[in-house]
Motif scaffolding. Structure first.
Motif, mmCIF file in Angstrom:
data_model
loop_
_atom_site.group_PDB
_atom_site.id
_atom_site.type_symbol
_atom_site.label_atom_id
_atom_site.label_comp_id
_atom_site.label_asym_id
_atom_site.label_seq_id
_atom_site.Cartn_x
_atom_site.Cartn_y
_atom_site.Cartn_z
ATOM 1 N N TYR A 1 0.844 -1.201 0.000
ATOM 2 C CA TYR A 1 0.000 0.000 0.000
ATOM 3 C C TYR A 1 0.878 1.249 0.000
ATOM 4 O O TYR A 1 0.657 2.183 -0.765
ATOM 5 C CB TYR A 1 -0.930 -0.018 1.218
ATOM 6 C CG TYR A 1 -1.937 1.109 1.232
ATOM 7 C CD1 TYR A 1 -3.180 0.950 0.650
ATOM 8 C CD2 TYR A 1 -1.641 2.325 1.843
ATOM 9 C CE1 TYR A 1 -4.125 1.981 0.673
ATOM 10 C CE2 TYR A 1 -2.568 3.359 1.862
ATOM 11 C CZ TYR A 1 -3.800 3.181 1.275
ATOM 12 O OH TYR A 1 -4.714 4.203 1.286
ATOM 13 N N LYS B 1 -4.521 11.231 0.252
ATOM 14 C CA LYS B 1 -3.879 10.074 0.899
ATOM 15 C C LYS B 1 -4.632 9.691 2.166
ATOM 16 O O LYS B 1 -4.867 8.510 2.431
ATOM 17 C CB LYS B 1 -2.424 10.389 1.223
ATOM 18 C CG LYS B 1 -1.538 10.515 0.006
ATOM 19 C CD LYS B 1 -0.132 10.933 0.418
ATOM 20 C CE LYS B 1 0.719 11.241 -0.788
ATOM 21 N NZ LYS B 1 2.061 11.707 -0.417
ATOM 22 N N LEU C 1 -7.977 8.120 1.163
ATOM 23 C CA LEU C 1 -7.789 6.743 0.685
ATOM 24 C C LEU C 1 -7.532 5.786 1.844
ATOM 25 O O LEU C 1 -8.052 4.672 1.877
ATOM 26 C CB LEU C 1 -6.632 6.677 -0.320
ATOM 27 C CG LEU C 1 -6.903 7.272 -1.695
ATOM 28 C CD1 LEU C 1 -5.606 7.410 -2.489
ATOM 29 C CD2 LEU C 1 -7.903 6.409 -2.444
ATOM 30 N N TRP C 2 -6.710 6.233 2.803
ATOM 31 C CA TRP C 2 -6.418 5.388 3.964
ATOM 32 C C TRP C 2 -7.678 5.147 4.796
ATOM 33 O O TRP C 2 -7.961 4.016 5.204
ATOM 34 C CB TRP C 2 -5.316 5.983 4.827
ATOM 35 C CG TRP C 2 -5.114 5.180 6.075
ATOM 36 C CD1 TRP C 2 -5.403 5.553 7.339
ATOM 37 C CD2 TRP C 2 -4.604 3.857 6.153
ATOM 38 N NE1 TRP C 2 -5.106 4.539 8.216
ATOM 39 C CE2 TRP C 2 -4.612 3.478 7.508
ATOM 40 C CE3 TRP C 2 -4.153 2.939 5.205
ATOM 41 C CZ2 TRP C 2 -4.169 2.228 7.948
ATOM 42 C CZ3 TRP C 2 -3.720 1.696 5.645
ATOM 43 C CH2 TRP C 2 -3.731 1.346 6.987
ATOM 44 N N THR D 1 -9.800 2.680 2.897
ATOM 45 C CA THR D 1 -9.203 1.347 2.888
ATOM 46 C C THR D 1 -9.291 0.678 4.255
ATOM 47 O O THR D 1 -9.632 -0.495 4.369
ATOM 48 C CB THR D 1 -7.725 1.415 2.449
ATOM 49 O OG1 THR D 1 -7.665 2.013 1.158
ATOM 50 C CG2 THR D 1 -7.087 0.052 2.420
#
Length: 134
Positions: A18, A33, A36-37, A40
């Motif tokens: 990742y 970022k 997205l984290w 996820t």
């Protein structure tokens, strides 16, 4: 979902991949970022022991810093799990009970499955466990 120690190696591999994917896209903003984290680690519905062990309590900046600072055989996923389980003696006296006398394991009784077992000899009358567990 119960995450076992072996799953932590797979989680570390996922985190490394990742991070490599994020690092290969320098045009991504810090906000993207983080988004997205968050997606996820928290939003993807899963029954995966690998994704289940992701450090959901931390933002990407913190996770990325830990991945960059790990050396040799250190495990980022184990670092975050250990961090969750650590409390000072003062905190335990005020808020909780130490249960280091228990360990998970497989029963020797047929069909009994997994459970909690004494990690050492316990005196008669010892309280074995407290509920609820966090």
């Amino acid at each position: 979902i119960v995450t076992f120690d072996d799953n932590m190696d797979d989680t570390d591999d996922f985190l490394d991949e990742y991070k490599a994917w994020i690092d290969s896209r320098p045009h991504l903003s810090d906000d993207l970022k983080e988004g997205l984290w968050a997606f996820t680690s928290k939003e993807i519905p899963n029954k995966s022991k690998i994704l289940g062990a992701l450090p959901k309590q931390h933002d990407w900046k913190t996770v990325n810093a830990e991945l960059e600072n790990k050396t040799g055989g250190e495990s980022a996923s184990r670092h975050f799990v250990n961090e969750i389980g650590y409390h000072t003696p003062e905190w335990l006296r005020e808020n909780g009970h130490c249960q280091d006398h228990l360990k998970p394991g497989r029963s020797t009784i047929a069909q009994a499955g997994r459970g909690a077992f004494a990690a050492r000899s316990l005196p008669k009358g010892t309280v074995v466990g407290y509920s609820p567990l966090i």
